[in-house]
Design a protein around this motif. Structure first.
Motif, short mmCIF file in Angstrom:
data_model
loop_
_atom_site.label_atom_id
_atom_site.label_comp_id
_atom_site.label_asym_id
_atom_site.label_seq_id
_atom_site.Cartn_x
_atom_site.Cartn_y
_atom_site.Cartn_z
N LEU A 97 -13.62 -20.33 -39.27
CA LEU A 97 -14.61 -19.47 -40.06
C LEU A 97 -14.79 -18.04 -39.50
O LEU A 97 -15.40 -18.18 -38.10
N ASP A 98 -14.42 -17.08 -40.03
CA ASP A 98 -15.10 -16.03 -39.80
C ASP A 98 -16.12 -15.31 -40.69
O ASP A 98 -15.65 -15.00 -41.81
N PRO A 99 -17.56 -15.24 -40.25
CA PRO A 99 -18.42 -15.18 -41.06
C PRO A 99 -19.01 -13.70 -41.14
O PRO A 99 -19.97 -13.20 -40.97
N VAL A 100 -18.00 -12.96 -41.82
CA VAL A 100 -18.32 -11.29 -41.76
C VAL A 100 -19.70 -10.90 -42.41
O VAL A 100 -19.78 -11.30 -43.59
N ALA A 101 -20.37 -10.06 -41.85
CA ALA A 101 -21.58 -9.81 -42.39
C ALA A 101 -22.52 -10.94 -42.84
O ALA A 101 -23.10 -10.75 -43.87
N ILE A 143 -16.07 -21.40 -35.25
CA ILE A 143 -16.85 -19.96 -35.98
C ILE A 143 -16.48 -18.87 -34.94
O ILE A 143 -17.09 -18.96 -33.60
N ARG A 144 -16.03 -17.54 -35.34
CA ARG A 144 -16.03 -16.42 -34.68
C ARG A 144 -16.52 -15.37 -35.18
O ARG A 144 -15.96 -15.04 -36.31
N GLY A 145 -17.63 -14.91 -34.79
CA GLY A 145 -18.07 -13.60 -35.20
C GLY A 145 -18.79 -12.72 -34.25
O GLY A 145 -18.52 -12.77 -33.26
N ASN A 146 -19.17 -11.44 -34.38
CA ASN A 146 -19.95 -10.62 -33.52
C ASN A 146 -21.35 -11.04 -33.60
O ASN A 146 -21.77 -12.00 -34.19
N ALA A 147 -22.13 -10.17 -32.62
CA ALA A 147 -23.26 -10.85 -32.14
C ALA A 147 -24.34 -11.05 -33.43
O ALA A 147 -24.73 -11.80 -33.46
N SER A 148 -24.19 -9.91 -34.18
CA SER A 148 -25.16 -9.94 -35.39
C SER A 148 -24.83 -10.88 -36.29
O SER A 148 -25.80 -11.64 -36.91
N GLU A 149 -23.51 -11.21 -36.56
CA GLU A 149 -23.02 -12.39 -37.27
C GLU A 149 -23.75 -13.73 -36.71
O GLU A 149 -24.33 -14.59 -37.53
N ILE A 150 -23.35 -13.85 -35.58
CA ILE A 150 -23.72 -15.06 -34.82
C ILE A 150 -25.27 -15.25 -34.93
O ILE A 150 -25.98 -16.62 -35.21
N GLY A 189 -24.09 -4.24 -42.21
CA GLY A 189 -22.77 -4.33 -42.76
C GLY A 189 -21.94 -5.22 -41.83
O GLY A 189 -22.54 -6.34 -41.10
N VAL A 190 -20.69 -4.92 -41.71
CA VAL A 190 -19.81 -5.73 -40.96
C VAL A 190 -19.85 -5.46 -39.54
O VAL A 190 -19.13 -6.41 -38.84
N ASP A 191 -20.21 -4.26 -39.06
CA ASP A 191 -20.23 -4.16 -37.56
C ASP A 191 -21.55 -4.73 -36.92
O ASP A 191 -22.60 -4.73 -37.79
MG LIG Z 1 -15.88 -9.15 -38.31
#
Ligand SMILES: [Mg+2]
Ligand SMILES: Nc1ncnc2c1ncn2[C@@H]1O[C@H](COP(=O)(O)OP(=O)(O)O)[C@@H](O)[C@H]1O
Ligand SMILES: Cc1ncsc1CCOP(=O)(O)O
Length: 276
Positions: free
Chosen positions: A101-105, A127-134, A148-150
């Motif tokens: 899973l990539d939980p974008v935004a 699950i792989r996301g950026n810090a805000s997503e995790i 948003g997505v970043d």
């Molecule tokens: Mg992303």
């Protein structure tokens, strides 16, 4: 510290994973966002895997049982696509296929957060996301800390959230950023490859999650190690690509070329993975 990270036991593992992807060419079903489809498919192809961007819930019952892994990315989520993601994830679980899973935004809206939390209950392997997503997923909260997505956090800010999400979900959780962290809730690995310019190309996060799916497909019983290998290998391709790039657009091209051309010497000498 950096010298200790280079080589060691992890770099040969990363090379073995990449070599297996090249020789086995795992078939990866990708249900991903419109922005990322091209880069994701090309990343998988250049690594030696076989991408298939099939997302209809009418064909997943025939197709998902045949794939080696399923990749679900909620980047351009809509009411219509969510049931298709759910059907495919249920099939993957039923047929014992790893799904990623990539939980974008994830924290951008209540709709998106609930969708991600519902998908989590279908037991992704990674699950792989950026810090805000995790952080958003671990706290089951949306709004305040998401742009948003970043990411608006550093990956180091999300290590505890990643561990807690891994423990609550049963998945391996990876947080990407300047340093990538990968955890099963107990062990934490750190991958320190890549270049900052990778953040300036849309969908590099989506693409590396697809690469994780390919690496986990060929080593499903070692999802933690396979995930770290994929992140480090993608980072090495970015580093080599950056030596030829003039900006984000040419880095995108050179990253794909470099991933395709990676050899044992480059992987062994450049991969920087260590246990935290
Ligand atoms: Mg992303
Ligand atoms: N500052 C950085 N230095 C090196 N690599 C980075 C940096 N930022 C992101 N990356 C790499 O770029 C890829 C995308 O990560 P990231 O930008 O965190 O994901 P997303 O696009 O989902 O926000 C990952 O492979 C990550 O390791
Ligand atoms: C810009 C954008 N908007 C919705 S999905 C998407 C792509 C996000 O890609 P990544 O998470 O890899 O930066």
């Amino acid at each position: 510290m950096e010298d200790e990270e280079q080589g060691g036991e992890w770099a040969p593992k990363a090379w073995a994973h990449l070599s297996s992807v090249r020789s086995l060419s795992p078939l990866i079903q990708c249900i991903t966002n419109f922005v990322s489809m091209d880069l994701t498919a090309n990343t998988l192809l250049s690594a030696g895997a076989s991408p298939a961007m099939l997302h209809s819930s009418s064909e997943s019952p025939d197709f998902t049982p045949q794939v080696h892994a399923l990749y679900i990315n909620v980047g351009t989520l809509s009411d219509g696509w969510l049931p298709a993601m759910t059907v495919a994830a249920e099939l993957a679980t039923k047929f014992n296929k790893p799904w990623i899973l990539d939980p974008v935004a994830a924290g951008a809206s209540g709709f998106r957060l609930k969708a991600c939390l519902d998908l989590l209950s279908l037991k992704p392997s990674v699950i792989r996301g950026n810090a805000s997503e995790i952080i958003a997923l671990a706290n089951a909260s949306f709004g305040s800390s998401t742009r948003g997505v970043d990411s608006s956090h550093d990956s180091t800010d999300a290590v505890e959230s990643a561990k807690s999400l891994a423990n609550s979900s049963g998945a391996v959780v990876a947080v990407s950023g300047a340093v990538d962290f990968i955890t099963d809730g107990n062990r934490v690995l750190r991958a320190r490859n890549g270049v900052p310019m990778m953040q300036k190309i849309t969908a590099t996060g989506c693409a590396v999650t697809a690469l994780i799916a390919a690496f986990v497909a060929i080593d499903p019983s070692h999802a933690l190690e396979a995930t770290a290998s994929a992140l480090a290998v993608f980072g090495v391709a970015g580093e080599i690509g950056m030596e030829m790039a003039r900006g984000p657009a040419s880095l995108r091209m050179h990253l794909i070329d470099s991933l395709h051309g990676l050899d044992q010497t480059a992987v062994i000498s450049r991969v920087k993975i260590s246990a935290l």
